[in-house]
Design a protein around this motif. Sequence first.
Motif, PDB file in Angstrom:
ATOM      1  N   ALA A   8      35.780  45.811  47.009  1.00 32.71           N
ATOM      2  CA  ALA A   8      36.188  45.152  45.765  1.00 32.71           C
ATOM      3  C   ALA A   8      35.268  43.988  45.420  1.00 32.71           C
ATOM      4  O   ALA A   8      34.931  43.771  44.249  1.00 32.71           O
ATOM      5  N   ASP A   9      34.861  43.213  46.439  1.00 30.70           N
ATOM      6  CA  ASP A   9      33.949  42.107  46.185  1.00 30.70           C
ATOM      7  C   ASP A   9      32.584  42.591  45.700  1.00 30.70           C
ATOM      8  O   ASP A   9      31.940  41.940  44.877  1.00 30.70           O
ATOM      9  N   SER A  10      32.154  43.755  46.218  1.00 31.55           N
ATOM     10  CA  SER A  10      30.817  44.256  45.894  1.00 31.55           C
ATOM     11  C   SER A  10      30.787  45.137  44.646  1.00 31.55           C
ATOM     12  O   SER A  10      29.896  45.008  43.805  1.00 31.55           O
ATOM     13  N   LEU A  11      31.764  46.046  44.543  1.00 29.53           N
ATOM     14  CA  LEU A  11      31.731  47.073  43.500  1.00 29.53           C
ATOM     15  C   LEU A  11      32.906  47.010  42.537  1.00 29.53           C
ATOM     16  O   LEU A  11      32.939  47.750  41.548  1.00 29.53           O
ATOM     17  N   GLY A  12      33.902  46.179  42.839  1.00 32.58           N
ATOM     18  CA  GLY A  12      35.097  46.123  42.006  1.00 32.58           C
ATOM     19  C   GLY A  12      36.250  46.895  42.634  1.00 32.58           C
ATOM     20  O   GLY A  12      36.043  47.825  43.418  1.00 32.58           O
ATOM     21  N   TRP A  13      37.474  46.527  42.259  1.00 31.22           N
ATOM     22  CA  TRP A  13      38.643  47.125  42.892  1.00 31.22           C
ATOM     23  C   TRP A  13      38.799  48.594  42.531  1.00 31.22           C
ATOM     24  O   TRP A  13      39.341  49.378  43.319  1.00 31.22           O
ATOM     25  N   ARG A  14      38.317  49.019  41.379  1.00 33.81           N
ATOM     26  CA  ARG A  14      38.443  50.421  40.989  1.00 33.81           C
ATOM     27  C   ARG A  14      37.630  51.324  41.919  1.00 33.81           C
ATOM     28  O   ARG A  14      38.059  52.421  42.272  1.00 33.81           O
ATOM     29  N   ILE A  47      43.640  43.031  41.425  1.00 35.66           N
ATOM     30  CA  ILE A  47      44.343  43.775  40.378  1.00 35.66           C
ATOM     31  C   ILE A  47      45.171  42.832  39.504  1.00 35.66           C
ATOM     32  O   ILE A  47      45.175  42.941  38.271  1.00 35.66           O
ATOM     33  N   VAL A  48      45.883  41.900  40.149  1.00 31.99           N
ATOM     34  CA  VAL A  48      46.720  40.954  39.417  1.00 31.99           C
ATOM     35  C   VAL A  48      45.879  40.130  38.449  1.00 31.99           C
ATOM     36  O   VAL A  48      46.252  39.913  37.285  1.00 31.99           O
ATOM     37  N   ALA A  49      44.720  39.690  38.918  1.00 29.96           N
ATOM     38  CA  ALA A  49      43.855  38.879  38.059  1.00 29.96           C
ATOM     39  C   ALA A  49      43.287  39.689  36.899  1.00 29.96           C
ATOM     40  O   ALA A  49      43.193  39.196  35.768  1.00 29.96           O
TER      41      ALA A  49
END
Length: 407
Positions: A162-168, A37-39
């Motif tokens: 998050a690595d596969s699909l994204g943090w959302r 999220i920070v990035a």
Amino acid sequence: MKQRGKGYELALLVVLTLANGVVAFDRLAATFLSPYIVADLKLDNAQLGLLAGALSGAVAITAFLGGQLADRTGKRKLLLVACTLVFSLGSAAGGFAIGFASLFAARFLLGLAEGPMVPVSQTVMMDTSTPERRGFNMGVMQMAGAFLLGAMAGPIVATQVADSLGWRAAFFISAVPGVILALIMMALVKPDRPVDHAAGEAPPSLLGALGQLLAIRNMRVALGVAALFTAWLVLQNVFLPLHLTNDLALPGPTMGKVLSMGGIAGVIGGALLPLLSDRIGRKPVVIGACLAGLLAPAAMLTLPPDSFLLGAAILLGWLPLGIAPLYCATIPTESVPPALATSAVGLAMGTAELLGGVVAPGIAGYAADAYGRGAVFVICGGLALAAAAAALMLKETAPRALAKERT
């Protein structure tokens, strides 16, 4: 108060433990996903602390208000189901955030729904439990689900998604179990007992209940311990992911596995420390655990970037988390009149969230920006010592320990 049978006691323990675990998973998702999220949203340490403060501030608002509402109306089951549904929807809302302000609003909504959940769950569990198992049941209910699903499975699942699909996507997925648990609670939790106020008196007003609770010494001490030790936990939850990934250069999935050791610690401590308090008393267990809280911050300041050593330090150093049900629920409910039990837990939770979850992360965030993230762990060590000092003023409440004192 007469219990409703061992079978129902066990079934309720399982259902509320799972529900509390889902809540913890949803709540902690933003912490575990913070490097992503920070990035993406370009946040700084102070904003990260403020995001934690948004949720905690909302919990502080509704924990006592919801507890008081439950005491006045007796509608505990309705509150549990409704809050679980709204909480799950609020978790999904975080996935739509486009910047700091929108994510702040989503976390605040999440906290508003969470506030009444632990106070109501704990008083329902207290009402159903036999006195000899009260501390154990309340400890398992609050800690086992929260740390099995939230702190142990949470960092692994969230970071892998998050690595596969994204943090959302992790936010969207986290909402599904809550909706399922709300439906299960509707079917399994028995109707509420009628509200029982002494001598037919009307329930106290909001300010009246607050005044009665603050007049009780043990309540005041429990509030102090709750605020200090909650800050100890929240600061580590907020800043450990960035410390492990940015300062110690661990990959995101490895960081998730290291943090999952805290989940195991919470489960073990959440069962053993309340059980031990049933045997030897609440006060010595709380004091000892607060002092043991020095271990984890010291380890983060001194250990090299070795995932095995860091995981072991968190596993051992977070065992003291098991006292959370004692200072937030068991001691308050054993120290106040039954008609104020849910309000007492709500006040403890609200105070813990306000001071430990709102004030502390903001201060620590600015300290981290000014002096480096190591300053956060120095603060955590001081909080553990201060909590131990406050716990020295507790009066014992455990039924077995009190019975021994009378003989």
